[in-house]
Design a protein around this motif. Structure first.
Motif, PDB file in Angstrom:
ATOM      1  N   UNK A 106       6.309  12.061   2.162  1.00 61.01           N
ATOM      2  CA  UNK A 106       7.586  11.576   2.676  1.00 61.01           C
ATOM      3  C   UNK A 106       7.759  11.865   4.159  1.00 61.01           C
ATOM      4  N   UNK A 107       6.689  12.271   4.836  1.00 54.48           N
ATOM      5  CA  UNK A 107       6.751  12.504   6.275  1.00 54.48           C
ATOM      6  C   UNK A 107       6.969  11.187   7.008  1.00 54.48           C
ATOM      7  N   UNK A 108       7.767  11.231   8.038  1.00 52.46           N
ATOM      8  CA  UNK A 108       8.050  10.029   8.819  1.00 52.46           C
ATOM      9  C   UNK A 108       7.064   9.933   9.981  1.00 52.46           C
ATOM     10  N   UNK A 109       6.408   8.781  10.073  1.00 53.63           N
ATOM     11  CA  UNK A 109       5.299   8.596  11.010  1.00 53.63           C
ATOM     12  C   UNK A 109       5.554   7.396  11.912  1.00 53.63           C
ATOM     13  N   UNK A 125      -5.385  -1.204   8.768  1.00 56.64           N
ATOM     14  CA  UNK A 125      -4.920  -0.038   9.518  1.00 56.64           C
ATOM     15  C   UNK A 125      -3.472   0.288   9.161  1.00 56.64           C
ATOM     16  N   UNK A 126      -2.648  -0.746   9.114  1.00 57.60           N
ATOM     17  CA  UNK A 126      -1.239  -0.555   8.773  1.00 57.60           C
ATOM     18  C   UNK A 126      -1.106  -0.004   7.350  1.00 57.60           C
ATOM     19  N   UNK A 178       0.577   3.575   6.048  1.00 58.37           N
ATOM     20  CA  UNK A 178       1.714   3.482   5.129  1.00 58.37           C
ATOM     21  C   UNK A 178       1.482   4.353   3.901  1.00 58.37           C
ATOM     22  N   UNK A 179       0.221   4.551   3.535  1.00 55.28           N
ATOM     23  CA  UNK A 179      -0.098   5.383   2.376  1.00 55.28           C
ATOM     24  C   UNK A 179      -0.002   6.870   2.686  1.00 55.28           C
TER      25      UNK A 179
END
Length: 258
Positions: A62-65, A90-91, A95-96
């Motif tokens: 749940x870390x925001x990247x 890459x996206x 996202x994972x």
């Protein structure tokens, strides 16, 4: 005094106090040795990390990247390793790894041309989850009289990263440019973990040593290759895909479509 107990002399009392002091020293030394032999992973994080919501520990799901991609630099790095970037993969990969809030892609464009071959790539990224930031290149004549084209997006990337830092736990910077070392340090002071993606597997390495040292985590792009690579075209179907030129300085390089 209790019956049966003899009053100790001053010398005996001093001796007992000395023995107690030696025992305390031995206990303290044993405790220090035990801590030194403890596995680092079993230790509690320093309090300054706790106050930063554990941002310097392993990122959880749940870390925001946020991704910040220096387009020309990433292109050159991938080419040095012999593959093309599949931007869709890459996206998906990042996202994972957490909550991907934004993926910025920075590139310079030649606006005075009726058609620029990088435009299809920019449009594809715009429609497929990326925030594309562009700037018109500048032409100038160098000391030898040669025409040069300059397009540098460092300032735009740095400003966006500083503004976005308060909203994320981790920033992933795709660049090996040593000029970003100060940016990484400034973002880290705000409690944000910084991962830098480039490579040391090429000759020469594509990442500046000072940037690699400053990063919390350095990821070699070659480690991501199985996850984000689109291998160089070998069949007719691949050869039919359009190509895009990436302009950096006076050079024009060719990159295949995503």
């Amino acid at each position: 005094m209790k019956p049966g107990l003899k009053k100790l002399s001053y010398g005996q009392q001093s001796q007992i106090i000395g023995l107690q002091s030696q025992a305390l020293i031995l206990i303290l030394r044993y405790t220090a040795l035990s801590l030194a032999l403890t596995n680092c992973d079993d230790r509690e994080p320093p309090s300054r990390f706790i106050n930063l919501d554990h941002r310097f520990q392993t990122m959880s799901s749940d870390s925001q990247i946020a991704l910040f991609i220096d387009g020309a630099n990433l292109y050159a790095t991938a080419k040095a390793l012999g593959f093309d970037i599949d931007y869709r993969c890459l996206l998906k990969e990042f996202q994972s790894r957490g909550v991907l809030l934004r993926a910025y892609y920075y590139t310079a464009v030649i606006e005075d041309q009726e058609y620029t071959s990088i435009r299809p790539l920019i449009d594809w990224l715009d429609y497929n989850g990326y925030t594309v930031v562009t700037k018109a290149t500048k032409e100038f004549i160098d000391a030898s009289g040669r025409r040069k084209v300059k397009g540098n997006m460092d300032i735009e990337l740095a400003v966006d990263a500083m503004e976005f830092a308060e909203h994320v736990d981790e920033i992933v910077l795709f660049s090996g440019d040593g000029d970003f070392r100060s940016l990484v340090e400034a973002v880290q002071r705000r409690g944000v973990r910084v991962t830098v993606v480039s490579t040391i597997s090429s000759q020469p390495p594509m990442i500046a040593d000072e940037l690699r040292r400053q990063a919390d985590v350095f990821t070699d792009l070659i480690e991501l290759r199985p996850l984000i690579a689109r291998e160089l075209p070998t069949g007719s179907a691949d050869l039919a895909r359009p190509t895009f030129s990436v302009h950096r300085g006076a050079e024009t390089k060719i990159i295949s479509s995503p």
